[in-house]
Design an enzyme around this catalytic site. Structure first.
Site, PDB file in Angstrom:
ATOM      1  N   ARG A  99      23.927  10.468  -6.936  1.00  0.00           N
ATOM      2  CA  ARG A  99      24.276  10.068  -5.573  1.00  0.00           C
ATOM      3  C   ARG A  99      25.245   8.901  -5.504  1.00  0.00           C
ATOM      4  NH1 ARG A  99      18.161   8.702  -3.883  1.00  0.00           N
ATOM      5  NH2 ARG A  99      18.145  10.947  -3.849  1.00  0.00           N
ATOM      6  N   LYS A 150       0.969  -5.658   4.829  1.00  0.00           N
ATOM      7  CA  LYS A 150       1.363  -6.369   6.054  1.00  0.00           C
ATOM      8  C   LYS A 150       1.283  -5.509   7.320  1.00  0.00           C
ATOM      9  CE  LYS A 150       6.403  -5.941   5.455  1.00  0.00           C
ATOM     10  NZ  LYS A 150       7.656  -6.725   5.264  1.00  0.00           N
ATOM     11  N   HIS A 175      22.331   6.250  -0.159  1.00  0.00           N
ATOM     12  CA  HIS A 175      22.115   7.705  -0.114  1.00  0.00           C
ATOM     13  C   HIS A 175      23.303   8.331   0.614  1.00  0.00           C
ATOM     14  CE1 HIS A 175      20.348  11.602   0.457  1.00  0.00           C
ATOM     15  NE2 HIS A 175      19.264  11.243  -0.216  1.00  0.00           N
ATOM     16  N   ARG A 196      19.461   5.066  -9.705  1.00  0.00           N
ATOM     17  CA  ARG A 196      18.259   5.886  -9.880  1.00  0.00           C
ATOM     18  C   ARG A 196      18.568   7.371  -9.708  1.00  0.00           C
ATOM     19  NH1 ARG A 196      14.411   8.005  -6.040  1.00  0.00           N
ATOM     20  NH2 ARG A 196      15.625   7.014  -4.414  1.00  0.00           N
ATOM     21  N   GLU A 234      17.959  18.680  -7.307  1.00  0.00           N
ATOM     22  CA  GLU A 234      18.642  17.611  -6.563  1.00  0.00           C
ATOM     23  C   GLU A 234      19.776  17.059  -7.426  1.00  0.00           C
ATOM     24  OE1 GLU A 234      15.729  14.760  -5.171  1.00  0.00           O
ATOM     25  OE2 GLU A 234      14.737  16.260  -3.912  1.00  0.00           O
ATOM     26  N   SER A 245       0.824  -1.215   0.000  1.00  0.00           N
ATOM     27  CA  SER A 245       0.000   0.000   0.000  1.00  0.00           C
ATOM     28  C   SER A 245       0.857   1.264   0.000  1.00  0.00           C
ATOM     29  CB  SER A 245      -0.941  -0.016   1.204  1.00  0.00           C
ATOM     30  OG  SER A 245      -0.209  -0.259   2.400  1.00  0.00           O
ATOM     31  N   HIS A 267      19.548   2.722   0.546  1.00  0.00           N
ATOM     32  CA  HIS A 267      18.398   3.609   0.380  1.00  0.00           C
ATOM     33  C   HIS A 267      17.379   3.092  -0.629  1.00  0.00           C
ATOM     34  CE1 HIS A 267      16.287   7.433   0.433  1.00  0.00           C
ATOM     35  NE2 HIS A 267      16.425   7.548  -0.886  1.00  0.00           N
TER      36      HIS A 267
HETATM   37  P1  FAD Z   1       6.538   1.153  -0.395  1.00  0.00           P
HETATM   38  O1  FAD Z   1       6.085   2.530  -0.246  1.00  0.00           O
HETATM   39  O2  FAD Z   1       7.716   0.709   0.406  1.00  0.00           O
HETATM   40  O3  FAD Z   1       5.308   0.214  -0.040  1.00  0.00           O
HETATM   41  C1  FAD Z   1       5.445  -1.186   0.035  1.00  0.00           C
HETATM   42  C2  FAD Z   1       4.196  -1.745   0.680  1.00  0.00           C
HETATM   43  O4  FAD Z   1       4.208  -3.167   0.643  1.00  0.00           O
HETATM   44  C3  FAD Z   1       4.067  -1.369   2.147  1.00  0.00           C
HETATM   45  O5  FAD Z   1       2.721  -1.014   2.353  1.00  0.00           O
HETATM   46  C4  FAD Z   1       4.408  -2.663   2.880  1.00  0.00           C
HETATM   47  O6  FAD Z   1       3.811  -2.747   4.142  1.00  0.00           O
HETATM   48  C5  FAD Z   1       3.844  -3.685   1.903  1.00  0.00           C
HETATM   49  N1  FAD Z   1       4.408  -5.025   1.995  1.00  0.00           N
HETATM   50  C6  FAD Z   1       5.721  -5.363   1.926  1.00  0.00           C
HETATM   51  N2  FAD Z   1       5.851  -6.698   2.062  1.00  0.00           N
HETATM   52  C7  FAD Z   1       4.606  -7.219   2.203  1.00  0.00           C
HETATM   53  C8  FAD Z   1       4.098  -8.532   2.411  1.00  0.00           C
HETATM   54  N3  FAD Z   1       4.906  -9.598   2.532  1.00  0.00           N
HETATM   55  N4  FAD Z   1       2.758  -8.702   2.522  1.00  0.00           N
HETATM   56  C9  FAD Z   1       1.913  -7.638   2.454  1.00  0.00           C
HETATM   57  N5  FAD Z   1       2.363  -6.356   2.285  1.00  0.00           N
HETATM   58  C10 FAD Z   1       3.680  -6.160   2.153  1.00  0.00           C
HETATM   59  N6  FAD Z   1      11.747   8.672  -3.637  1.00  0.00           N
HETATM   60  C11 FAD Z   1      11.447   9.788  -4.354  1.00  0.00           C
HETATM   61  O7  FAD Z   1      11.077   9.700  -5.532  1.00  0.00           O
HETATM   62  N7  FAD Z   1      11.548  11.007  -3.773  1.00  0.00           N
HETATM   63  C12 FAD Z   1      11.955  11.193  -2.488  1.00  0.00           C
HETATM   64  O8  FAD Z   1      12.005  12.309  -2.004  1.00  0.00           O
HETATM   65  C13 FAD Z   1      12.296  10.030  -1.724  1.00  0.00           C
HETATM   66  N8  FAD Z   1      12.740  10.137  -0.448  1.00  0.00           N
HETATM   67  C14 FAD Z   1      12.933   9.008   0.289  1.00  0.00           C
HETATM   68  C15 FAD Z   1      13.279   9.129   1.630  1.00  0.00           C
HETATM   69  C16 FAD Z   1      13.388   8.004   2.422  1.00  0.00           C
HETATM   70  C17 FAD Z   1      13.754   8.140   3.873  1.00  0.00           C
HETATM   71  C18 FAD Z   1      13.157   6.718   1.847  1.00  0.00           C
HETATM   72  C19 FAD Z   1      13.255   5.475   2.698  1.00  0.00           C
HETATM   73  C20 FAD Z   1      12.873   6.595   0.507  1.00  0.00           C
HETATM   74  C21 FAD Z   1      12.748   7.732  -0.276  1.00  0.00           C
HETATM   75  N9  FAD Z   1      12.417   7.639  -1.626  1.00  0.00           N
HETATM   76  C22 FAD Z   1      12.149   8.769  -2.353  1.00  0.00           C
HETATM   77  C23 FAD Z   1      12.177   6.345  -2.243  1.00  0.00           C
HETATM   78  C24 FAD Z   1      10.667   6.092  -2.308  1.00  0.00           C
HETATM   79  O9  FAD Z   1      10.078   6.534  -1.098  1.00  0.00           O
HETATM   80  C25 FAD Z   1      10.350   4.621  -2.496  1.00  0.00           C
HETATM   81  O10 FAD Z   1      11.136   4.050  -3.496  1.00  0.00           O
HETATM   82  C26 FAD Z   1       8.876   4.472  -2.888  1.00  0.00           C
HETATM   83  O11 FAD Z   1       8.063   5.119  -1.941  1.00  0.00           O
HETATM   84  C27 FAD Z   1       8.511   3.002  -2.985  1.00  0.00           C
HETATM   85  O12 FAD Z   1       7.122   2.916  -3.156  1.00  0.00           O
HETATM   86  P2  FAD Z   1       6.480   1.490  -3.297  1.00  0.00           P
HETATM   87  O13 FAD Z   1       5.020   1.697  -3.431  1.00  0.00           O
HETATM   88  O14 FAD Z   1       7.175   0.723  -4.341  1.00  0.00           O
HETATM   89  O15 FAD Z   1       6.844   0.748  -1.909  1.00  0.00           O
HETATM   90  C1  SIN Z   2      15.995  12.792  -0.727  1.00  0.00           C
HETATM   91  O1  SIN Z   2      15.118  13.583  -0.383  1.00  0.00           O
HETATM   92  O2  SIN Z   2      17.195  13.033  -0.686  1.00  0.00           O
HETATM   93  C2  SIN Z   2      15.581  11.460  -1.243  1.00  0.00           C
HETATM   94  C3  SIN Z   2      15.249  11.598  -2.654  1.00  0.00           C
HETATM   95  C4  SIN Z   2      15.132  10.265  -3.306  1.00  0.00           C
HETATM   96  O3  SIN Z   2      15.424   9.227  -2.718  1.00  0.00           O
HETATM   97  O4  SIN Z   2      14.748  10.264  -4.481  1.00  0.00           O
END
Ligand code: FAD
Ligand code: SIN
Length: 535
Positions: A281, A46, A241, A375, A126, A22, A340
């Site tokens: 990065r 989860k 990162h 990335r 950035e 989600s 990261h």
């Molecule tokens: P997620 O948002 O990680 O969601 C995964 C989901 O799957 C979660 O809900 C989890 O609970 C669920 N899940 C996992 N395993 C299971 C399972 N076995 N069963 C059921 N559910 C499960 N990216 C940018 O573009 N810009 C930014 O500024 C940026 N800043 C960041 C800062 C931080 C601190 C971090 C950690 C990351 C950042 N990123 C950024 C990267 C970006 O946030 C992620 O790559 C992106 O949000 C991933 O989205 P997603 O939907 O793929 O996964």
């Molecule tokens: C950050 O804000 O530095 C994270 C950006 C990203 O992971 O894309």
């Protein structure tokens, strides 16, 4: 490797689509499926809906919303340059062309981004971006706002929301994905059937003891794909990162890249600059690690003392620093690289189809080809917003299996791509032949696995360290045996993904993007302009 306990049937309606996860990718898909196409959608996740990496995202979303002087061609060129020769150009074109419309849809859905007093969206710069093109919310709290808006929308539209359900294996029947096996909140093993399954389970940052990723980011979807023989690629490209706050917190507090876009400088332990702060990065992380090794220190400094109105522009970062007893106006901020973002995952075509019909992937779990070997900052939220909805369009069109487009060309037509070739690796964990200098501690725990992986498969790698990373991950996995709880499954998944990552990193005898081999310091386009695919 399935859980042997008998599977029960859940009380959910028949589903056109079951979304696992989600975050931005899963929810962008779920909302579109229900709102635009009227599909019966279930979201299984989860933890609470809000949990995952998305809500922690800071800097923003990179998208060309103002074409003067920016252009999608420039965004494409910056993305390709960061990806060090391994991006799929078609996939990047889709990302940059469709991204602005997806951001505008999110705004229409209620997401509030930061604006100037005259109402225009504020744009930040950035690392790796040639211009300021990153939209943001709450200063550097973009992910929380994106997640908030999507959660509101999905609560209104989904047919079933299964929170605190843990998916652990794909159900494959007659060559098609037919649902997942999951642990219900009661601990009962349940089969959730669906005509289509979307893996949107995020990355695998918890492989490492030093990471910005929250505790739930354990590579579950990628491990499920590996166990089912679904094609997975680019795992060796774990991005570090450069500017995580050096502290004992786990996960490490992130000091957004946008700080450097605003003029913050990186200084060594003597206060000297040693790297161009606005490079991609991977370059900055490598320079910092090399400098720390040369100086025998565990951190360098981020100097934000010259930034005006720090608290107004970055309120959440200012609060995190105050909690750590630091004042950015006067203190140098201790930083070190932290795991990261995983650039690889389940290989998809341009519409999110994996190599297994009925199984789709989007977001950090997937390998669409947009990131290549590294990335570009703030392209990840964008990828989830663009490729999640693309899956829905494919399902609505009646598409059944993968097509030879995007990163999927490396699987379906490995010899046809004139830019990026394919090298096939064995699918599951197995011992790697060759000499070993390290053995398992025979004490499989998440912390032991993470410490070991950080030491042996971190920013700087060698054949010897990677053989050890692989062997110990493999031994830990054997020691765990058949998991029966979410915690045991998470550790098993970290070990399975760890084995696959270490193997790919061992085979890739070159340095490219986020993958650095101290024993092969140069990029080798003759042998390795190729995607390493686990099948
Ligand atoms: P997620 O948002 O990680 O969601 C995964 C989901 O799957 C979660 O809900 C989890 O609970 C669920 N899940 C996992 N395993 C299971 C399972 N076995 N069963 C059921 N559910 C499960 N990216 C940018 O573009 N810009 C930014 O500024 C940026 N800043 C960041 C800062 C931080 C601190 C971090 C950690 C990351 C950042 N990123 C950024 C990267 C970006 O946030 C992620 O790559 C992106 O949000 C991933 O989205 P997603 O939907 O793929 O996964
Ligand atoms: C950050 O804000 O530095 C994270 C950006 C990203 O992971 O894309």
């Amino acid at each position: 490797m399935s859980n042997p306990a008998p599977a029960a049937r859940p009380a959910v309606p028949p589903l056109d689509l079951l979304v696992i996860g989600s975050g931005v990718a899963g929810l962008s898909a779920a909302v579109r499926a229900a709102e635009v196409h009227g599909l019966q959608v279930g979201v299984l996740t989860k933890g609470e809906l809000e949990q995952g990496s998305t809500r922690w995202a800071q800097g923003g979303v990179a998208a060309v919303l103002d074409t003067d002087p920016d252009s999608t061609d420039l965004h494409l060129a910056d993305t390709l340059a960061a990806g060090s020769g391994l991006c799929d150009r078609e996939a990047v074109r889709v990302l940059v062309e469709e991204g602005p419309a997806r951001v505008n849809e999110l705004i229409a859905m209620g997401a509030v981004f930061d604006r100037d007093p005259d109402g225009r969206l504020q744009l930040a710069r950035e690392g790796g971006h040639s211009l300021a093109r990153v939209v943001h919310a709450g200063g550097a709290a973009t992910g929380a706002e994106v997640e908030r808006a999507l959660v509101v929308a999905v609560r209104d539209t989904a047919a079933a929301l299964l929170e605190r359900w843990f998916a652990f294996d794909l159900i494959v029947r007659e060559g098609r994905c037919a649902g997942v096996r999951a642990l219900a909140p009661t601990g009962e093993v349940v089969e959730v059937a669906a005509r289509n399954v979307l893996l949107a389970t995020g990355g695998a940052g918890q492989l490492f003891s030093v990471t910005t990723n929250p505790a739930e980011v354990t590579g579950d979807g990628i491990a499920m794909a590996l166990r089912a023989g679904v094609a997975v690629a680019d795992l060796e490209f774990m991005q570090f990162h450069p500017t995580a706050l050096h502290s004992s917190a786990m996960p490490r507090p992130l000091l957004t890249e946008a700080l450097r876009g605003h003029g913050a400088l990186i200084r060594d332990i003597r206060g000297e600059r040693f790297v161009d702060e606005l490079q991609p990065r991977d370059v900055v992380s490598r320079a910092i690690t090399t400098q720390m090794l040369a100086d025998g220190t565990d951190h360098v400094w981020l100097d934000a003392t010259g930034l005006e109105q720090f608290g107004d522009r970055f309120p959440t970062i200012a609060a995190a620093l105050a909690d750590a007893g630091l004042d950015p106006a006067t203190d140098l901020l201790p930083i070190a690289p932290a795991a990261h973002y995983l650039s690889g995952g389940a290989v998809t075509d341009l519409r999110g189809a994996t190599s297994l019909p009925g199984l789709w992937a989007a977001g950090e779990t997937s390998c669409t080809g947009v990131h290549g070997a590294n990335r570009l900052a703030s392209n990840s939220l964008l990828e989830g917003m663009v490729f999640g909805p693309r899956v829905i369009e494919a399902i609505a069109d009646g598409s059944e299996g993968p097509e030879p487009t995007g990163a999927m060309r490396a699987v379906l037509e490995p010899d046809a791509d004139d830019e990026v070739a394919a090298i096939t690796l064995p699918p599951g964990p197995r011992p790697v032949p060759g000499p070993l200098s390290a053995r398992s501690s025979r004490s499989a725990s998440r912390h032991a696995q993470q410490l070991m992986f950080t030491e042996k498969a971190g920013v700087l790698r060698t054949a010897e360290s990677l053989r050890a990373a692989h062997a110990i991950s493999f031994a830990h996995r054997e020691e765990i045996g058949p998991p029966t709880t979410p915690e045991a499954w998470e550790l098993a998944n970290l070990c399975d993904v760890g084995c696959a990552l270490a193997l790919a990193a061992l085979v890739r005898e070159e340095s490219r993007g986020a993958h650095t081999r101290a024993d092969f310091p140069d990029r080798d386009d003759t042998r390795f302009r190729a995607r390493l695919v686990h099948r």
